[in-house]
Design a protein around this motif. Sequence first.
Motif, PDB file in Angstrom:
ATOM      1  N   GLY A 292       0.827  -1.205   0.000  1.00 16.51           N
ATOM      2  CA  GLY A 292       0.000   0.000   0.000  1.00 16.51           C
ATOM      3  C   GLY A 292       0.859   1.253   0.000  1.00 16.51           C
ATOM      4  O   GLY A 292       2.021   1.222   0.409  1.00 16.51           O
ATOM      5  N   LEU A 293       0.290   2.335  -0.486  1.00 10.19           N
ATOM      6  CA  LEU A 293       0.982   3.633  -0.484  1.00 10.19           C
ATOM      7  C   LEU A 293       0.022   4.702   0.003  1.00 10.19           C
ATOM      8  O   LEU A 293      -1.162   4.678  -0.320  1.00 10.19           O
ATOM      9  CB  LEU A 293       1.383   4.053  -1.902  1.00 10.19           C
ATOM     10  N   GLU A 294       0.556   5.637   0.768  1.00  8.17           N
ATOM     11  CA  GLU A 294      -0.173   6.874   1.049  1.00  8.17           C
ATOM     12  C   GLU A 294       0.657   8.019   0.508  1.00  8.17           C
ATOM     13  O   GLU A 294       1.861   8.099   0.772  1.00  8.17           O
ATOM     14  CB  GLU A 294      -0.368   7.062   2.557  1.00  8.17           C
ATOM     15  N   MET A 295       0.014   8.891  -0.255  1.00  3.49           N
ATOM     16  CA  MET A 295       0.750  10.022  -0.812  1.00  3.49           C
ATOM     17  C   MET A 295       1.119  10.986   0.317  1.00  3.49           C
ATOM     18  O   MET A 295       0.311  11.273   1.198  1.00  3.49           O
ATOM     19  CB  MET A 295      -0.093  10.740  -1.862  1.00  3.49           C
ATOM     20  N   VAL A 296       2.342  11.464   0.245  1.00  7.51           N
ATOM     21  CA  VAL A 296       2.823  12.475   1.200  1.00  7.51           C
ATOM     22  C   VAL A 296       2.790  13.837   0.504  1.00  7.51           C
ATOM     23  O   VAL A 296       2.250  14.805   1.022  1.00  7.51           O
ATOM     24  CB  VAL A 296       4.250  12.144   1.674  1.00  7.51           C
ATOM     25  N   GLY A 297       3.350  13.890  -0.698  1.00 11.33           N
ATOM     26  CA  GLY A 297       3.308  15.121  -1.487  1.00 11.33           C
ATOM     27  C   GLY A 297       1.954  15.279  -2.157  1.00 11.33           C
ATOM     28  O   GLY A 297       1.121  14.376  -2.129  1.00 11.33           O
ATOM     29  N   ARG A 298       1.735  16.436  -2.768  1.00 13.84           N
ATOM     30  CA  ARG A 298       0.473  16.689  -3.466  1.00 13.84           C
ATOM     31  C   ARG A 298       0.415  15.894  -4.762  1.00 13.84           C
ATOM     32  O   ARG A 298       1.352  15.938  -5.549  1.00 13.84           O
ATOM     33  CB  ARG A 298       0.363  18.188  -3.780  1.00 13.84           C
ATOM     34  N   GLN A 353       6.675  14.359 -12.713  1.00 15.44           N
ATOM     35  CA  GLN A 353       7.315  14.813 -11.480  1.00 15.44           C
ATOM     36  C   GLN A 353       7.293  13.707 -10.439  1.00 15.44           C
ATOM     37  O   GLN A 353       6.296  12.998 -10.289  1.00 15.44           O
ATOM     38  CB  GLN A 353       6.590  16.036 -10.926  1.00 15.44           C
ATOM     39  N   LEU A 354       8.405  13.581  -9.694  1.00 14.02           N
ATOM     40  CA  LEU A 354       8.464  12.583  -8.628  1.00 14.02           C
ATOM     41  C   LEU A 354       7.840  13.167  -7.366  1.00 14.02           C
ATOM     42  O   LEU A 354       8.233  14.237  -6.904  1.00 14.02           O
ATOM     43  CB  LEU A 354       9.910  12.169  -8.368  1.00 14.02           C
ATOM     44  N   VAL A 355       6.865  12.472  -6.840  1.00  9.76           N
ATOM     45  CA  VAL A 355       6.138  12.938  -5.654  1.00  9.76           C
ATOM     46  C   VAL A 355       6.280  11.891  -4.554  1.00  9.76           C
ATOM     47  O   VAL A 355       6.108  10.698  -4.797  1.00  9.76           O
ATOM     48  CB  VAL A 355       4.641  13.161  -5.987  1.00  9.76           C
ATOM     49  N   ASP A 356       6.594  12.344  -3.333  1.00  9.39           N
ATOM     50  CA  ASP A 356       6.824  11.425  -2.213  1.00  9.39           C
ATOM     51  C   ASP A 356       5.556  10.692  -1.790  1.00  9.39           C
ATOM     52  O   ASP A 356       4.462  11.265  -1.742  1.00  9.39           O
ATOM     53  CB  ASP A 356       7.361  12.192  -0.991  1.00  9.39           C
ATOM     54  N   ALA A 357       5.772   9.436  -1.434  1.00 11.19           N
ATOM     55  CA  ALA A 357       4.703   8.625  -0.850  1.00 11.19           C
ATOM     56  C   ALA A 357       5.356   7.719   0.187  1.00 11.19           C
ATOM     57  O   ALA A 357       6.561   7.492   0.146  1.00 11.19           O
ATOM     58  CB  ALA A 357       4.020   7.785  -1.923  1.00 11.19           C
ATOM     59  N   VAL A 358       4.551   7.202   1.113  1.00  7.63           N
ATOM     60  CA  VAL A 358       5.100   6.299   2.120  1.00  7.63           C
ATOM     61  C   VAL A 358       4.367   4.957   2.032  1.00  7.63           C
ATOM     62  O   VAL A 358       3.155   4.908   1.785  1.00  7.63           O
ATOM     63  CB  VAL A 358       5.032   6.929   3.536  1.00  7.63           C
ATOM     64  N   THR A 359       5.121   3.881   2.189  1.00 10.81           N
ATOM     65  CA  THR A 359       4.520   2.543   2.094  1.00 10.81           C
ATOM     66  C   THR A 359       3.757   2.221   3.380  1.00 10.81           C
ATOM     67  O   THR A 359       4.173   2.602   4.475  1.00 10.81           O
ATOM     68  CB  THR A 359       5.611   1.474   1.884  1.00 10.81           C
ATOM     69  N   VAL A 360       2.640   1.521   3.209  1.00  9.87           N
ATOM     70  CA  VAL A 360       1.835   1.073   4.352  1.00  9.87           C
ATOM     71  C   VAL A 360       1.319  -0.334   4.046  1.00  9.87           C
ATOM     72  O   VAL A 360       1.272  -0.745   2.884  1.00  9.87           O
ATOM     73  CB  VAL A 360       0.620   2.003   4.625  1.00  9.87           C
ATOM     74  N   ASN A 361       0.935  -1.043   5.091  1.00 10.44           N
ATOM     75  CA  ASN A 361       0.292  -2.341   4.890  1.00 10.44           C
ATOM     76  C   ASN A 361      -1.195  -2.143   4.646  1.00 10.44           C
ATOM     77  O   ASN A 361      -1.870  -1.542   5.470  1.00 10.44           O
ATOM     78  CB  ASN A 361       0.459  -3.225   6.140  1.00 10.44           C
ATOM     79  N   PRO A 362      -1.727  -2.634   3.530  1.00 10.54           N
ATOM     80  CA  PRO A 362      -3.182  -2.602   3.377  1.00 10.54           C
ATOM     81  C   PRO A 362      -3.823  -3.594   4.358  1.00 10.54           C
ATOM     82  O   PRO A 362      -3.134  -4.506   4.803  1.00 10.54           O
ATOM     83  CB  PRO A 362      -3.403  -3.030   1.922  1.00 10.54           C
ATOM     84  N   PRO A 363      -5.110  -3.452   4.696  1.00  8.31           N
ATOM     85  CA  PRO A 363      -6.056  -2.473   4.164  1.00  8.31           C
ATOM     86  C   PRO A 363      -5.844  -1.072   4.746  1.00  8.31           C
ATOM     87  O   PRO A 363      -5.282  -0.920   5.827  1.00  8.31           O
ATOM     88  CB  PRO A 363      -7.414  -3.028   4.591  1.00  8.31           C
ATOM     89  N   PHE A 364      -6.327  -0.092   4.007  1.00 11.55           N
ATOM     90  CA  PHE A 364      -6.256   1.291   4.469  1.00 11.55           C
ATOM     91  C   PHE A 364      -7.375   1.561   5.462  1.00 11.55           C
ATOM     92  O   PHE A 364      -7.271   2.436   6.308  1.00 11.55           O
ATOM     93  CB  PHE A 364      -6.398   2.248   3.277  1.00 11.55           C
ATOM     94  N   TYR A 365      -8.460   0.800   5.294  1.00 10.89           N
ATOM     95  CA  TYR A 365      -9.653   1.006   6.114  1.00 10.89           C
ATOM     96  C   TYR A 365     -10.149  -0.342   6.606  1.00 10.89           C
ATOM     97  O   TYR A 365     -10.204  -1.307   5.846  1.00 10.89           O
ATOM     98  CB  TYR A 365     -10.763   1.661   5.284  1.00 10.89           C
ATOM     99  N   LYS A 366     -10.493  -0.397   7.886  1.00  9.36           N
ATOM    100  CA  LYS A 366     -11.080  -1.606   8.459  1.00  9.36           C
ATOM    101  C   LYS A 366     -12.250  -1.169   9.314  1.00  9.36           C
ATOM    102  O   LYS A 366     -12.104  -0.283  10.154  1.00  9.36           O
ATOM    103  CB  LYS A 366     -10.039  -2.315   9.329  1.00  9.36           C
TER     104      LYS A 366
END
Lengths: 369, 126
Positions: A292-298, A353-366
């Motif tokens: 999973g990814l969550e965007m950090v940058g816009r 453009q390269l935009v920062d994101a951070v890895t996460v374990n899915p699911p995003f929602y439980k």
Amino acid sequence: MSPTQELRKTPLNAVHRALGARMVDFGGWDMPVQYSGIIEEHHAVRRGVGLFDVSHMGEVEITGRQAFDLVNHAATSAVSKMAEGQAQYAGLLYEHGGFVDDILIYKVTPEHYFLCVNASNQEKDFEHIAALRQSLGYDCRVEFTSPRYAQLAVQGPLAAAVVQQLTPVDLKTIRYYRFADGEVMGLAARIARTGYTGEDCFELFVAPEHAGALWARVLEAGAGHGIKPCGLGARNTLRLEAGMALYGHEIGPDINPVEAGLLRNIDLNKEFTGRAAVVRCAEKGPSRKLCGLEMVGRGIARDGYEIHVDGAAAGWVTSGGPSPTLNKNIALCYLPAEAAVPGRTVQVMIRGQLVDAVTVNPPFYKRAK
Amino acid sequence: MAYPENLRYTKEHEWVLVEGDTGTIGITDHAQSELGDIVYVDLPAVGTKIGQGASLGSVESVKAVSDIFAPVTGEVTAVNDALTAAPEMLNQEPHGGGWLVKVKLGAPDEVGKLMSAAEYQAYIGA
């Protein structure tokens, strides 16, 4: 599909058009992507209840003395552990370990299994299973039964309150991933507590000629609960938040279940098509993994966008978009296994453009239990 | 929704409002309706010079990203920063509060070649 070919329609096509739905070509099907708006429909399912027409989904039924043996050989999951009235998620694999499809198996009786499969794969799945039956010589029948069913999904925390108004079956007796055959509006129906949104859920399989009446009656029963008709747009944002795979995105012929993080849906203590490849990959360790990814940058990561790790292209986005529930931009992606661990900063190439994101374990929602 | 007579329209579904040597640029009601819920807007910085037909930025809905093309040549003099916090304004007021940028017109003659409200409505079959 070629433009001369007509789009396939569910029995509710005219109903969707009358409701003013925006229709799209979804894998050759003329389907509603939204009615009032994807975000509003998404929130209806998370907070109340939504109604989806998923009649495009396919059905394949296996009946006869060796129905179990065939299903158990075709599917990755522990079919032997299923009780009557239970549903189970499974992969259908090729020998090389890639996905033919992902499916839900419903055990009706020990000699009758009902498979719900993806719309765009239904003919392929049927042919795959029928060919397997022939090569193994099992004494059972494989039938393509999609035309016999319409499928309505009632999803959300208030789903049971709505469906209970239409059936004498006590829904409290149907637990998650169980089903019962009973009456809905006095009509024969398969009532399954299954879904694709991460919420409480019911899926109703009925004869196609009754789909219109059932659709209207569910909306009527849900009116006091704020029910909304929901399209494939919300279905996608909901399943993405819930971290559920979509064929053609997270899984496909070139992806195996180890890479897709679906080992828990595999019973390695039995023989099934693709087992040797899965075992090889599991023992060696997959070179890439779903993450999973969550965007950090816009910016919003979209399907197919490239991902950079330590300054070099290393992976790709399989599904991405805004999460209306979390108010973040999220994505699922494939990354080299060593990078597919939570807390890594990576970059998504968004329109040059390269935009920062951070890895996460899915699911995003439980959902809260 | 009505298409104001004082705007000029492009085939790519942008509009421009000319006041003196300033052009205010936005996307049409038809465009926002096709896109659905808009969740993100990417716009150029003040001072950026843009040629007619060049990419001016992008608009993203829940489902997809779309390029916005400059209906006229000019230099960006103002950006609608309110859209960063409230991109849904593009859905609600596409021909008003949802404007994207203002430019100092570089080639005012271009405007005459754009579509009138009646021509645009005929173009989209409204």
